[in-house]
Design an enzyme around this catalytic site. Structure first.
Site, PDB file in Angstrom:
ATOM      1  CG  ASP A  17       5.221 -32.018   0.544  1.00 42.05           C
ATOM      2  OD1 ASP A  17       4.540 -31.519   1.469  1.00 42.05           O
ATOM      3  OD2 ASP A  17       5.294 -33.252   0.355  1.00 42.05           O
ATOM      4  CG  HIS A  18       4.146 -25.338   3.671  1.00 43.48           C
ATOM      5  ND1 HIS A  18       5.380 -25.097   4.230  1.00 43.48           N
ATOM      6  CD2 HIS A  18       3.454 -24.170   3.797  1.00 43.48           C
ATOM      7  CE1 HIS A  18       5.435 -23.863   4.678  1.00 43.48           C
ATOM      8  NE2 HIS A  18       4.276 -23.269   4.420  1.00 43.48           N
ATOM      9  NE  ARG A  19       3.477 -33.987   2.905  1.00 41.81           N
ATOM     10  CZ  ARG A  19       3.363 -35.189   2.347  1.00 41.81           C
ATOM     11  NH1 ARG A  19       2.694 -36.156   2.970  1.00 41.81           N
ATOM     12  NH2 ARG A  19       3.910 -35.427   1.161  1.00 41.81           N
ATOM     13  N   PRO A  78       0.199 -30.881   1.020  1.00 42.90           N
ATOM     14  CG  PRO A  78       0.944 -30.498   3.198  1.00 42.90           C
ATOM     15  CD  PRO A  78       0.820 -31.566   2.165  1.00 42.90           C
ATOM     16  CB  ILE A  88      10.012 -27.501   1.160  1.00 34.89           C
ATOM     17  CG1 ILE A  88      10.727 -28.750   0.620  1.00 34.89           C
ATOM     18  CG2 ILE A  88      10.729 -26.241   0.674  1.00 34.89           C
ATOM     19  CD1 ILE A  88      10.771 -28.828  -0.889  1.00 34.89           C
TER      20      ILE A  88
END
Length: 430
Positions: A401-403, A226, A405
């Site tokens: 990577d929004h998981r 994501p 960061i």
């Protein structure tokens, strides 16, 4: 009869695509002659003949996908009993390394083609790297191979190069673009003449080799990560001025540095201060990497490749510049090795060389972030004295990577990048 099998050539691959076949049934071959060229996910390699003899069967053709272990060529070596070119047994342990734009398993015990090793001496026309057919044509037509610049993998002289030399045309190579120049339009087009008949022609072309690997890696990254992209425009007027001063100095021809290695040095400096960017996700574990290998996305005629500048934090801007130039040249000449493309912890994509300002680059899985560098744009702005001046603005795009960061972390990364690029002396001191 000697049966030649397609063996693992050093990248842990399972298949490859035949790029060029150099012999046909009935041809004589000597040990070491290049039977054919195969294109894998990462590199193109020439497969040598293991024995002297006559081609009894050629079980492959150009464009064919072949699997490791398949019998591809049969050579009559004049000896009784069938023999096979058997690949060495692989160990059970497998390590993971970066492929074109992703990761593939690499076995520890591999067969490497002898022709990949470069000769240190080139004194006669026979010593110049060339295909057997090119040598035959050159010999028949009195063409001196020593005066030809090869355009094939590893600068190998191809049949096309010999024919061009024979006709009097020259073969030239272009220096790869690694800087982010100002966009200039040179587009010229002649309007087509409408004949009253609309074409509905469709050309179907299967994805093979590197393009197939790129498609798989991009889908893997886009599906599993994501991602979110943050952007920031940075004033690099001081860098532009410093670089122009260097170019116009007496040592300008010796010390040629583009903007990209300066950006890479800034990246490694910031990554050392923000440990939650130089990371990757392994199951439920966060891997915080304390080494800094920077992947450099390079556009080639065969597709995107990402060679890696190892330990960039320990190198000067000048050293990084030279290494990027060497890797880019190897990418253009299709001579990158597996080691050149594995181990990246963070990637930089310079789409500014194509005249693009902002983009949303896709993360080079399993990394967690990628920095996009746009083209430099001149803009009017105020200096510290409230005077109207022309500034050189560099657009940056950070995809994370929004998981693992957060957006705030990405914002801090871009802010610190801006501080360093706007005050570049700190990078040279560092």
């Amino acid at each position: 009869m000697f049966k030649v099998k397609f063996a693992d050539i050093g990248e842990g691959l399972t298949e490859g695509t035949v790029f060029k076949v150099n012999f046909k049934v009935g041809d004589k071959v000597a040990e070491g002659d290049e039977l054919f060229t195969v294109e894998t996910d990462k590199v193109t390699a020439e497969i040598p003949a293991p024995v002297d003899g006559i081609i009894a069967a050629m079980n492959i053709k150009e464009g064919q996908v072949i699997k490791v272990g398949e019998v591809v060529v049969e050579i009559n070596d004049g000896k009784d009993g069938p023999k096979e070119d058997k690949p060495a047994e692989k160990t059970a342990k497998v390590e993971e390394g970066a492929s074109v734009v992703g990761a593939v398993p690499i076995s520890n015990d591999l067969i490497k083609p002898r022709t990949l090793e470069k000769s240190e001496t080139q004194t006669t026309s026979k010593d110049f790297r060339s295909t057997p057919l090119a040598r035959k044509i050159a010999s028949s037509n009195g063409v001196d191979l020593s005066k030809i610049s090869g355009t094939g993998p590893y600068n190998r002289i191809l049949v096309e190069d010999v024919l061009k030399a024979q006709s009097g045309s020259t073969v030239s190579k272009t220096e790869p673009q690694t800087a982010a120049p100002l966009a200039q339009s040179s587009f010229q087009a002649t309007p087509p003449v409408f004949t009253g008949v609309a074409s509905e022609e469709v050309i179907r072309k299967p994805l093979t080799g590197m393009r197939k690997a790129i498609a798989k890696a991009m889908m893997n990254s886009h599906t599993n990560i994501p991602a979110v992209t943050l952007t920031k425009t940075v004033d690099i007027s001081k860098i532009v001025e410093m670089r122009n001063d260097l170019k116009n100095s007496k040592i300008g021809d010796t010390f040629k540095v583009t903007y990209l290695p300066i950006v890479v040095k800034a990246v490694t400096t910031v990554l050392q201060q923000l440990e939650n960017i130089n990371v990757s996700l392994d199951g439920d574990d966060l891997l915080i990497k304390k080494f800094y290998n920077i992947g450099i996305a390079v556009d080639t005629s065969r597709g995107l490749v990402v060679p890696v500048v190892k330990a960039a934090d320990l190198k000067t801007i000048w050293q990084i510049s030279n290494e990027i130039r060497e890797l880019a040249n190897k990418a253009k000449n299709n001579s990158l090795t597996g080691n050149d493309m594995k181990g990246a912890t963070f990637t930089v994509s310079n789409f500014g060389s194509a005249g693009v300002e902002f983009a949303t680059p896709i993360i080079n899985y399993p990394e967690a972030a990628i920095l996009g560098v746009g083209t430099i744009v001149e803009q009017l702005g105020m200096n510290a004295n409230k005077e109207l001046v022309t500034k050189n603005m560099l657009p940056l795009s950070l995809t994370v990577d929004h998981r693992i960061i957060d957006g705030a972390d990405g914002g801090r990364f871009l802010t610190q990048m801006a501080e360093l690029l706007e005050n570049p002396l700190a990078l040279f001191i560092n």
